[in-house]
Write a protein that holds these residues in place. Sequence first.
Motif, mmCIF file in Angstrom:
data_model
loop_
_atom_site.group_PDB
_atom_site.id
_atom_site.type_symbol
_atom_site.label_atom_id
_atom_site.label_comp_id
_atom_site.label_asym_id
_atom_site.label_seq_id
_atom_site.Cartn_x
_atom_site.Cartn_y
_atom_site.Cartn_z
ATOM 1 N N SER A 125 0.469 -0.867 -0.004
ATOM 2 C CA SER A 125 0.093 -0.119 -0.177
ATOM 3 C C SER A 125 0.601 1.517 -0.120
ATOM 4 C CB SER A 125 -0.914 0.247 0.978
ATOM 5 O OG SER A 125 0.128 0.346 2.566
ATOM 6 N N GLY A 126 1.972 0.785 0.620
ATOM 7 C CA GLY A 126 3.128 1.894 0.441
ATOM 8 C C GLY A 126 2.640 2.988 1.562
ATOM 9 N N ALA A 127 2.590 2.381 2.724
ATOM 10 C CA ALA A 127 2.467 2.461 3.889
ATOM 11 C C ALA A 127 3.408 3.012 4.766
ATOM 12 C CB ALA A 127 1.504 2.089 4.679
ATOM 13 N N LEU A 128 4.325 1.750 4.269
ATOM 14 C CA LEU A 128 5.933 1.129 4.674
ATOM 15 C C LEU A 128 7.279 1.265 3.606
ATOM 16 C CD1 LEU A 128 5.276 -1.046 7.282
ATOM 17 C CD2 LEU A 128 6.257 1.705 8.175
ATOM 18 N N VAL A 129 7.751 2.867 3.594
ATOM 19 C CA VAL A 129 9.059 2.021 2.785
ATOM 20 C C VAL A 129 10.080 1.809 2.779
ATOM 21 C CG1 VAL A 129 10.052 4.076 0.337
ATOM 22 C CG2 VAL A 129 7.674 4.245 1.748
ATOM 23 N N PRO A 130 10.606 0.384 2.147
ATOM 24 C CA PRO A 130 11.794 -0.279 1.845
ATOM 25 C C PRO A 130 12.963 0.653 1.796
ATOM 26 C CG PRO A 130 11.019 -0.637 -0.325
ATOM 27 C CD PRO A 130 9.837 0.138 0.420
ATOM 28 N N ILE A 131 13.678 1.156 2.170
ATOM 29 C CA ILE A 131 14.603 1.648 2.225
ATOM 30 C C ILE A 131 16.235 0.939 2.610
ATOM 31 C CG2 ILE A 131 14.000 3.664 3.276
ATOM 32 C CD1 ILE A 131 15.712 3.145 6.109
ATOM 33 N N LEU A 132 17.477 1.345 1.503
ATOM 34 C CA LEU A 132 18.688 0.816 1.780
ATOM 35 C C LEU A 132 18.405 -0.736 0.732
ATOM 36 C CD1 LEU A 132 19.642 1.005 5.070
ATOM 37 C CD2 LEU A 132 21.169 2.168 2.833
ATOM 38 N N THR A 133 16.957 -0.923 -0.132
ATOM 39 C CA THR A 133 17.620 -2.643 -0.557
ATOM 40 C C THR A 133 18.685 -2.310 -1.866
ATOM 41 O OG1 THR A 133 16.381 -0.937 -2.285
ATOM 42 C CG2 THR A 133 14.930 -1.768 -0.671
ATOM 43 N N GLN A 134 19.481 -0.920 -2.708
ATOM 44 C CA GLN A 134 20.164 -1.472 -3.006
ATOM 45 C C GLN A 134 21.409 -1.924 -2.979
ATOM 46 O OE1 GLN A 134 18.869 1.124 -2.551
ATOM 47 N NE2 GLN A 134 21.089 3.452 -2.926
ATOM 48 N N SER A 135 22.214 -2.303 -1.358
ATOM 49 C CA SER A 135 22.610 -2.364 -0.864
ATOM 50 C C SER A 135 22.465 -3.594 0.257
ATOM 51 C CB SER A 135 23.979 -0.966 -0.765
ATOM 52 O OG SER A 135 22.917 -0.171 1.037
ATOM 53 N N THR A 136 21.721 -3.906 0.403
ATOM 54 C CA THR A 136 21.129 -4.923 1.564
ATOM 55 C C THR A 136 19.996 -5.305 1.156
ATOM 56 O OG1 THR A 136 19.487 -3.248 3.140
ATOM 57 C CG2 THR A 136 21.769 -2.874 3.329
ATOM 58 N N ARG A 137 20.115 -6.940 2.057
ATOM 59 C CA ARG A 137 19.125 -7.942 1.601
ATOM 60 C C ARG A 137 19.394 -8.492 3.409
ATOM 61 N NH1 ARG A 137 15.031 -8.479 0.881
ATOM 62 N NH2 ARG A 137 13.835 -10.186 0.177
ATOM 63 N N CYS A 138 19.026 -8.827 4.035
ATOM 64 C CA CYS A 138 18.599 -9.504 4.752
ATOM 65 C C CYS A 138 17.605 -10.410 5.197
ATOM 66 C CB CYS A 138 17.873 -7.934 6.560
ATOM 67 S SG CYS A 138 18.014 -5.984 6.069
ATOM 68 N N SER A 139 18.486 -11.436 6.126
ATOM 69 C CA SER A 139 18.009 -12.427 6.292
ATOM 70 C C SER A 139 17.799 -13.103 7.683
ATOM 71 C CB SER A 139 18.405 -14.075 5.308
ATOM 72 O OG SER A 139 17.523 -14.745 5.758
ATOM 73 N N LEU A 140 16.751 -14.065 8.350
ATOM 74 C CA LEU A 140 17.375 -13.955 9.526
ATOM 75 C C LEU A 140 16.797 -16.278 9.632
ATOM 76 C CD1 LEU A 140 15.204 -11.207 12.350
ATOM 77 C CD2 LEU A 140 18.437 -11.536 11.607
ATOM 78 N N PRO A 141 17.873 -16.132 10.540
ATOM 79 C CA PRO A 141 16.997 -18.203 10.653
ATOM 80 C C PRO A 141 16.142 -18.037 11.469
ATOM 81 C CG PRO A 141 18.805 -17.333 11.996
ATOM 82 C CD PRO A 141 19.210 -16.000 11.032
ATOM 83 N N ILE A 142 15.680 -18.890 11.261
ATOM 84 C CA ILE A 142 13.849 -20.054 11.950
ATOM 85 C C ILE A 142 15.108 -21.025 13.112
ATOM 86 C CG2 ILE A 142 12.158 -20.838 12.026
ATOM 87 C CD1 ILE A 142 11.474 -18.468 9.730
ATOM 88 N N SER A 143 14.798 -21.253 14.076
ATOM 89 C CA SER A 143 15.662 -22.697 14.404
ATOM 90 C C SER A 143 14.895 -22.716 15.728
ATOM 91 C CB SER A 143 16.885 -22.421 15.203
ATOM 92 O OG SER A 143 17.238 -21.267 14.279
ATOM 93 N N ILE A 144 14.356 -24.072 15.820
ATOM 94 C CA ILE A 144 14.470 -25.317 17.182
ATOM 95 C C ILE A 144 15.027 -24.756 18.063
ATOM 96 C CG2 ILE A 144 13.095 -27.117 17.695
ATOM 97 C CD1 ILE A 144 12.031 -27.325 15.058
ATOM 98 N N VAL A 145 15.005 -24.384 18.524
ATOM 99 C CA VAL A 145 15.814 -24.288 20.277
ATOM 100 C C VAL A 145 15.724 -25.074 21.881
ATOM 101 C CG1 VAL A 145 17.329 -23.297 21.474
ATOM 102 C CG2 VAL A 145 16.704 -21.953 19.846
ATOM 103 N N TYR A 146 16.333 -26.351 21.116
ATOM 104 C CA TYR A 146 15.577 -27.364 22.669
ATOM 105 C C TYR A 146 17.073 -26.881 23.900
ATOM 106 C CZ TYR A 146 18.148 -30.540 19.457
ATOM 107 O OH TYR A 146 18.372 -31.244 18.959
ATOM 108 N N PRO A 147 17.180 -27.684 24.960
ATOM 109 C CA PRO A 147 17.619 -27.419 25.934
ATOM 110 C C PRO A 147 19.530 -28.673 25.837
ATOM 111 C CG PRO A 147 16.068 -27.950 27.251
ATOM 112 C CD PRO A 147 15.856 -27.831 25.920
#
Length: 169
Positions: A125-147
Motif C-alpha cells: 500500500s505504500g504505508a511503509l517504504v523499503p530503504i537501503l534496498t540496493q545495498s542490503t538484503r536481510c535474512s534471519l534464521p528460524i531455528s528450533i532451540v532445545y536445551p
Amino acid sequence: MTLPRRSDLIAEGFDAVIRIGELDDTSMIARRIHSVDCQIVASPAYLKLHGTPLHPSDLADHRALHYSNMGATATWPLQNGNETLWQKVNPRFGANNGEIIRAAALAGHGIAYLPEFLIRDELASGALVPILTQSTRCSLPISIVYPSRKNISVTLKAFLDFAPVMDRS
C-alpha cells in the motif's frame, strides 16, 4: 503458544522453542529450519521529516525502532554481497513484539527492521517504504532451540523428526 520474548527453556519447563534471529546462547542446541527475509522500512512521513538513509552507516543517525529480542547490542545484520555487516543503530524505541514495532513505524516514529511477512500489506500500500534496498538484503534464521540432546522426550523427538531441516547449500 506465542511468547514475544526470550524464554528460559529450562526454568519455564519448555521442551523447545522456535526462535527467529541469530542465537546467542551457545549452551542450547539449535536446528535451523528456515529463514525469513527482512527489510528496513520507514513511513513516508518519517522520511520526509528526517531524510532517507543512503548508506547503512547513516542508520546510526536515525531513530531506530528496535526489536529487543534481536539482542541488547542494538545492531542490525545487513547483507552486502556475501558479507554480513552488523550495523549499530540508536534505538529511539524498543519492544519485544514485531507488531508494536510495525505500528510505531507506521506512526512515523522511526526506521524499523522487520520480517517481510509482517509488513507485506504495508509495503504493497505504500504505508511503509523499503530503504537501503540496493545495498542490503536481510535474512534471519528460524531455528528450533532445545536445551540438550540427552533425555529428549518422545514428544520432542517426534517433533524434531517431523520438522524440516534447512538446506545449507
